[in-house]
Motif scaffolding. Structure first.
Motif, PDB file in Angstrom:
ATOM      1  N   TYR A   9       0.819  -1.205   0.000  1.00  0.00           N
ATOM      2  CA  TYR A   9       0.000   0.000   0.000  1.00  0.00           C
ATOM      3  C   TYR A   9       0.855   1.259   0.000  1.00  0.00           C
ATOM      4  N   ASP A  10       0.379   2.288  -0.684  1.00  0.00           N
ATOM      5  CA  ASP A  10       0.973   3.612  -0.563  1.00  0.00           C
ATOM      6  C   ASP A  10       0.111   4.389   0.416  1.00  0.00           C
ATOM      7  N   ILE A  11       0.752   4.990   1.403  1.00  0.00           N
ATOM      8  CA  ILE A  11       0.071   5.804   2.409  1.00  0.00           C
ATOM      9  C   ILE A  11       0.442   7.249   2.098  1.00  0.00           C
ATOM     10  N   ALA A  75      -4.122   0.826  -2.656  1.00  0.00           N
ATOM     11  CA  ALA A  75      -3.653  -0.493  -3.074  1.00  0.00           C
ATOM     12  C   ALA A  75      -2.929  -0.381  -4.418  1.00  0.00           C
ATOM     13  N   PRO A  76      -2.154  -1.405  -4.802  1.00  0.00           N
ATOM     14  CA  PRO A  76      -1.426  -1.360  -6.076  1.00  0.00           C
ATOM     15  C   PRO A  76      -2.315  -1.111  -7.295  1.00  0.00           C
ATOM     16  N   SER A  83      -8.541   5.065   5.260  1.00  0.00           N
ATOM     17  CA  SER A  83      -8.414   6.503   5.412  1.00  0.00           C
ATOM     18  C   SER A  83      -8.487   6.892   6.877  1.00  0.00           C
ATOM     19  N   LEU A  84      -7.866   8.000   7.186  1.00  0.00           N
ATOM     20  CA  LEU A  84      -8.085   8.691   8.461  1.00  0.00           C
ATOM     21  C   LEU A  84      -7.759  10.153   8.263  1.00  0.00           C
ATOM     22  N   GLU A 116     -11.755  -6.276   3.954  1.00  0.00           N
ATOM     23  CA  GLU A 116     -10.830  -7.249   3.352  1.00  0.00           C
ATOM     24  C   GLU A 116      -9.364  -6.826   3.466  1.00  0.00           C
ATOM     25  N   HIS A 117      -9.106  -5.639   4.009  1.00  0.00           N
ATOM     26  CA  HIS A 117      -7.733  -5.153   4.187  1.00  0.00           C
ATOM     27  C   HIS A 117      -7.381  -4.956   5.659  1.00  0.00           C
TER      28      HIS A 117
END
Length: 188
Positions: A9-11, A75-76, A83-84, A116-117
């Motif tokens: 994941y990219d945050i 996700a890729p 989110s937050l 699912e994550h």
């Protein structure tokens, strides 16, 4: 703030032009089975909001300097899966429940990870990004409120390093139940 990677994941913080994705993820979050406990807004209320509401929300979050920032986990495949948002509360002001703010602090709201994550450390990565942003703005602590009958969320917040402060706030939609404050203090 640049994006960080957590597993697959990219945050990152949202951009102002991503208001449609902000709206989509909010509507997904409000359809979660425990959304009635976790969010003060209903799906129907969020759906009825004009696009300008989400455009303004995304624009304000992307501004510098900003008193709020929304972070997402992407996700890729480009899907937003979590989110937050972190609000900076200034000493001498009042919070969402009308209580006095005693010191500059971050307030985490709108926490959501698609089912699912969940359970893979993604929520901790989101918190790390949000807390880092708040610390860069000089907050002394970061807090959040969680419904007293939401043990799943309380467990996730504990894993992210938050602990109950002992403060209980009678602040829920029906005003018959409470929210419990969890805090993450500045490391010494």
């Amino acid at each position: 703030m640049s994006a960080t990677t957590s597993g697959d994941y990219d945050i990152r913080a949202i951009r102002s032009d991503e208001w449609e994705a902000v709206k989509r993820l909010r509507l997904v979050a409000l359809r979660d089975p425990v959304a009635y406990i976790a969010f003060f807004e209903t799906y129907e209320d969020a759906l009825a909001r004009p696009d300008s509401f989400y455009q303004d929300r995304a624009a304000r979050s992307a501004e510098e300097p900003s008193g709020a920032r929304q972070f997402i986990a992407e996700a890729p495949d480009g899907e937003w899966v979590g989110s937050l948002t972190v609000l900076v509360e200034e000493a001498g002001s009042t919070d969402l429940a009308g209580f006095a703010i005693e010191r500059r602090q971050g307030h985490v709201v709108g926490v959501f990870v698609r089912p699912e994550h969940r359970g893979n450390g993604l929520i901790k990565a989101l918190f790390d990004a949000g807390v880092a942003w708040a610390r860069e703005r000089g907050v002394e602590r970061v807090r959040l409120l969680v419904h007293e009958k939401n043990p799943r969320a309380q467990g996730a917040y504990r894993k992210a390093g938050f602990v109950p402060s002992g403060v209980v706030v009678p602040f829920s939609k029906d005003e018959t139940e409470n929210e419990v404050e969890f805090v993450l203090e500045q490391p010494s």
